[in-house]
Design an enzyme around this catalytic site. Sequence first.
Site, PDB file in Angstrom:
ATOM      1  N   ARG A  77      29.697   6.205 -24.390  1.00 33.70           N
ATOM      2  CA  ARG A  77      28.638   7.074 -24.918  1.00 33.70           C
ATOM      3  C   ARG A  77      28.920   8.498 -24.446  1.00 33.70           C
ATOM      4  O   ARG A  77      29.355   8.702 -23.306  1.00 33.70           O
ATOM      5  CB  ARG A  77      27.255   6.611 -24.444  1.00 33.70           C
ATOM      6  CG  ARG A  77      26.111   7.441 -25.024  1.00 33.70           C
ATOM      7  CD  ARG A  77      24.745   6.775 -24.854  1.00 33.70           C
ATOM      8  NE  ARG A  77      24.315   6.554 -23.495  1.00 33.70           N
ATOM      9  CZ  ARG A  77      24.308   5.373 -22.885  1.00 33.70           C
ATOM     10  NH1 ARG A  77      24.724   4.283 -23.511  1.00 33.70           N
ATOM     11  NH2 ARG A  77      23.886   5.253 -21.631  1.00 33.70           N
ATOM     12  N   GLU A  94      26.905  12.220 -24.464  1.00 35.95           N
ATOM     13  CA  GLU A  94      25.578  12.795 -24.742  1.00 35.95           C
ATOM     14  C   GLU A  94      25.482  14.225 -24.257  1.00 35.95           C
ATOM     15  O   GLU A  94      25.835  14.535 -23.114  1.00 35.95           O
ATOM     16  CB  GLU A  94      24.497  11.959 -24.051  1.00 35.95           C
ATOM     17  CG  GLU A  94      23.092  12.490 -24.222  1.00 35.95           C
ATOM     18  CD  GLU A  94      22.069  11.646 -23.487  1.00 35.95           C
ATOM     19  OE1 GLU A  94      20.870  11.734 -23.840  1.00 35.95           O
ATOM     20  OE2 GLU A  94      22.458  10.904 -22.550  1.00 35.95           O
ATOM     21  N   GLU A 111      23.769  11.769 -28.897  1.00 36.90           N
ATOM     22  CA  GLU A 111      24.386  10.773 -28.014  1.00 36.90           C
ATOM     23  C   GLU A 111      24.888   9.533 -28.761  1.00 36.90           C
ATOM     24  O   GLU A 111      24.393   8.424 -28.519  1.00 36.90           O
ATOM     25  CB  GLU A 111      23.404  10.360 -26.919  1.00 36.90           C
ATOM     26  CG  GLU A 111      22.011   9.971 -27.416  1.00 36.90           C
ATOM     27  CD  GLU A 111      21.098   9.520 -26.287  1.00 36.90           C
ATOM     28  OE1 GLU A 111      21.506   8.644 -25.507  1.00 36.90           O
ATOM     29  OE2 GLU A 111      19.988  10.062 -26.194  1.00 36.90           O
ATOM     30  N   ASP A 142      19.609  15.577 -19.682  1.00 37.59           N
ATOM     31  CA  ASP A 142      19.992  14.207 -20.031  1.00 37.59           C
ATOM     32  C   ASP A 142      21.437  14.244 -20.518  1.00 37.59           C
ATOM     33  O   ASP A 142      21.706  14.680 -21.637  1.00 37.59           O
ATOM     34  CB  ASP A 142      19.046  13.683 -21.121  1.00 37.59           C
ATOM     35  CG  ASP A 142      19.234  12.203 -21.430  1.00 37.59           C
ATOM     36  OD1 ASP A 142      20.147  11.592 -20.852  1.00 37.59           O
ATOM     37  OD2 ASP A 142      18.482  11.673 -22.264  1.00 37.59           O
ATOM     38  N   HIS A 195      20.776   0.244 -20.899  1.00 35.34           N
ATOM     39  CA  HIS A 195      19.967   0.753 -19.788  1.00 35.34           C
ATOM     40  C   HIS A 195      20.330   0.043 -18.485  1.00 35.34           C
ATOM     41  O   HIS A 195      19.471  -0.388 -17.725  1.00 35.34           O
ATOM     42  CB  HIS A 195      18.478   0.592 -20.103  1.00 35.34           C
ATOM     43  CG  HIS A 195      18.009   1.474 -21.209  1.00 35.34           C
ATOM     44  ND1 HIS A 195      16.911   1.187 -21.982  1.00 35.34           N
ATOM     45  CD2 HIS A 195      18.488   2.649 -21.679  1.00 35.34           C
ATOM     46  CE1 HIS A 195      16.748   2.133 -22.884  1.00 35.34           C
ATOM     47  NE2 HIS A 195      17.690   3.040 -22.710  1.00 35.34           N
ATOM     48  N   ASP A 235       0.815  -1.208   0.000  1.00 42.44           N
ATOM     49  CA  ASP A 235       0.000   0.000   0.000  1.00 42.44           C
ATOM     50  C   ASP A 235       0.855   1.267   0.000  1.00 42.44           C
ATOM     51  O   ASP A 235       0.381   2.352   0.336  1.00 42.44           O
ATOM     52  CB  ASP A 235      -0.934   0.008   1.219  1.00 42.44           C
ATOM     53  CG  ASP A 235      -0.174  -0.076   2.539  1.00 42.44           C
ATOM     54  OD1 ASP A 235       1.042  -0.330   2.512  1.00 42.44           O
ATOM     55  OD2 ASP A 235      -0.807   0.112   3.593  1.00 42.44           O
ATOM     56  N   ASP A 282      25.229   8.093 -17.177  1.00 44.73           N
ATOM     57  CA  ASP A 282      24.113   8.680 -17.925  1.00 44.73           C
ATOM     58  C   ASP A 282      23.094   9.101 -16.878  1.00 44.73           C
ATOM     59  O   ASP A 282      22.356   8.270 -16.334  1.00 44.73           O
ATOM     60  CB  ASP A 282      23.530   7.647 -18.890  1.00 44.73           C
ATOM     61  CG  ASP A 282      22.468   8.225 -19.822  1.00 44.73           C
ATOM     62  OD1 ASP A 282      21.887   9.264 -19.483  1.00 44.73           O
ATOM     63  OD2 ASP A 282      22.200   7.610 -20.869  1.00 44.73           O
ATOM     64  N   HIS A 301      21.658   1.967 -31.161  1.00 48.60           N
ATOM     65  CA  HIS A 301      20.562   2.884 -30.834  1.00 48.60           C
ATOM     66  C   HIS A 301      20.631   4.125 -31.710  1.00 48.60           C
ATOM     67  O   HIS A 301      21.594   4.342 -32.460  1.00 48.60           O
ATOM     68  CB  HIS A 301      20.578   3.266 -29.345  1.00 48.60           C
ATOM     69  CG  HIS A 301      21.829   3.962 -28.891  1.00 48.60           C
ATOM     70  ND1 HIS A 301      22.064   5.297 -29.093  1.00 48.60           N
ATOM     71  CD2 HIS A 301      22.912   3.494 -28.214  1.00 48.60           C
ATOM     72  CE1 HIS A 301      23.222   5.635 -28.557  1.00 48.60           C
ATOM     73  NE2 HIS A 301      23.780   4.558 -28.030  1.00 48.60           N
ATOM     74  N   HIS A 358      12.168  11.352 -23.118  1.00 52.75           N
ATOM     75  CA  HIS A 358      11.896  11.105 -24.535  1.00 52.75           C
ATOM     76  C   HIS A 358      10.617  11.885 -24.835  1.00 52.75           C
ATOM     77  O   HIS A 358       9.518  11.376 -24.687  1.00 52.75           O
ATOM     78  CB  HIS A 358      11.733   9.611 -24.806  1.00 52.75           C
ATOM     79  CG  HIS A 358      12.993   8.848 -24.596  1.00 52.75           C
ATOM     80  ND1 HIS A 358      13.032   7.521 -24.278  1.00 52.75           N
ATOM     81  CD2 HIS A 358      14.299   9.230 -24.665  1.00 52.75           C
ATOM     82  CE1 HIS A 358      14.285   7.109 -24.149  1.00 52.75           C
ATOM     83  NE2 HIS A 358      15.066   8.134 -24.379  1.00 52.75           N
ATOM     84  N   TYR A 385      29.806   0.159 -28.346  1.00 53.30           N
ATOM     85  CA  TYR A 385      29.687  -0.855 -27.298  1.00 53.30           C
ATOM     86  C   TYR A 385      30.235  -2.161 -27.856  1.00 53.30           C
ATOM     87  O   TYR A 385      29.604  -2.797 -28.703  1.00 53.30           O
ATOM     88  CB  TYR A 385      28.221  -1.008 -26.873  1.00 53.30           C
ATOM     89  CG  TYR A 385      27.533   0.324 -26.662  1.00 53.30           C
ATOM     90  CD1 TYR A 385      27.589   0.982 -25.439  1.00 53.30           C
ATOM     91  CD2 TYR A 385      26.867   0.959 -27.724  1.00 53.30           C
ATOM     92  CE1 TYR A 385      26.993   2.222 -25.268  1.00 53.30           C
ATOM     93  CE2 TYR A 385      26.267   2.192 -27.558  1.00 53.30           C
ATOM     94  CZ  TYR A 385      26.328   2.826 -26.331  1.00 53.30           C
ATOM     95  OH  TYR A 385      25.733   4.058 -26.169  1.00 53.30           O
ATOM     96  N   HIS A 424      16.921  12.089 -29.413  1.00 48.19           N
ATOM     97  CA  HIS A 424      15.485  12.106 -29.091  1.00 48.19           C
ATOM     98  C   HIS A 424      15.148  13.506 -28.615  1.00 48.19           C
ATOM     99  O   HIS A 424      16.011  14.268 -28.172  1.00 48.19           O
ATOM    100  CB  HIS A 424      15.122  11.049 -28.040  1.00 48.19           C
ATOM    101  CG  HIS A 424      15.892  11.157 -26.747  1.00 48.19           C
ATOM    102  ND1 HIS A 424      15.599  12.087 -25.769  1.00 48.19           N
ATOM    103  CD2 HIS A 424      16.944  10.441 -26.259  1.00 48.19           C
ATOM    104  CE1 HIS A 424      16.431  11.940 -24.742  1.00 48.19           C
ATOM    105  NE2 HIS A 424      17.269  10.954 -25.016  1.00 48.19           N
TER     106      HIS A 424
END
Length: 435
Positions: A407, A409, A379, A266, A238, A34, A255, A345, A356, A383, A349
Amino acid sequence: MLQEYRQRREQLMAKIGNGTAIFRSAPTAVMHNDVEYVYRQDSDFFYLTGFNETQAVAVLAPHHAEHRFVLFVQPKDLEKEVWSGYRCGVDAAKAIYGADEAYSIADLEEKLPQYLEKADRIYYHFGRDRSFNDTIIQHYQSLLRTYPKRGTGPVAIEDTGLVMGSMRMVKSQAELELMRKAVEIAVEAHEHAFKITAPGRYEYEIQAEIEHIFRLRGGMGPAYPSIVAAGKNACVLHYIENNCQMQENDLLLIDAGCSYNYYNSDITRTFPVNGKFTPEQKTLYELVLEAQKQAIAQVQPGNNFKDPHDKAVRILTEGLVELGLLKGEIDKLIEEEKYKAFYMHRTSHWLGLDVHDSGIYQLGENPQILQPGQVLTIEPGLYIVPETKPAEDQPEIDPRWLGIGIRIEDDVLVTTDGHEVLTAGVPKEIEKMER
């Protein structure tokens, strides 16, 4: 901001003509049993109203003689407010948020038809609240059945996402001020993370320090689950476990963005844990950095959304061929998407109220044209996943490259004569990333 919300509603009503637009507040989400997550309003709802409570509905009816903007909200209830927090209430919904009329949410079924029966269509996004989706359908079907008697009423339902996306893609000065603040906080957090990173520390320690600054500086918290990925973890796009200990020769990919008054930043940076790149890490980092710089250069009004991605893909593919990680003719490798073994990727975005953000990327065969006021991420990454199996016509991967994930970005604003890198305050040049 009240004037800003009013202007947005007027802009939307001008677009929907004789329609009626309905927006439902975000539902509460349960963390466990709850216990609920901290409430976060639906972005479209907040964009139009600034109202931050659950169990609410906003109705925009430009054709109505008196009530063009109507709010249905939870009524004041002292006993419940003691447990769950203060409510605006019906009367204050008019006084504070500028509604022409306000009702208790309990009156929705009774009151809603008067704002629909003269509309030619309903604008509504079918979201995760299935019960409310059914409510909209039932009202629509009921009005269709009685249409012959009145000769008025909605004969179609259109998704609000299309019209809202076109509005939200271009940021106002007020929005940009909030985004700059979200960026400012995140820049400080990334700079702090760089200073405290060292072999032997854990990913979650860095995450904790970053998110501490987000809240300490007045942010709502992370814009999304922070990624703090050392070594091969950076090859998981991710990755959010953030529970590994950093080793001597690891790279650390962070990130992480801050949410400030609902607007987001971002940022991604990748740097050596011990302060020095290995030769392989440095080579790949320089390639990603060059791809990012050339992609950013493509952010110009009149260019299209796909131009930065196409540029990044070409630079990365050329580099991968030069390093022997790919082989073949560049154009063919790009056409066959061979680069996706290492770069899987997209480059960009939209960014704003959502990480996004709302807005289309392509109209049929035609990518969205960039225009001043839009904010997008740039970005690119590489990899070299340890378990990568090369295609039959591609070379085996030299083990020295395996497990490297990079990466970089930035958040980029399209301006009238080019672009502005909002996140330029976070270093990314090789000499700045080493210590």
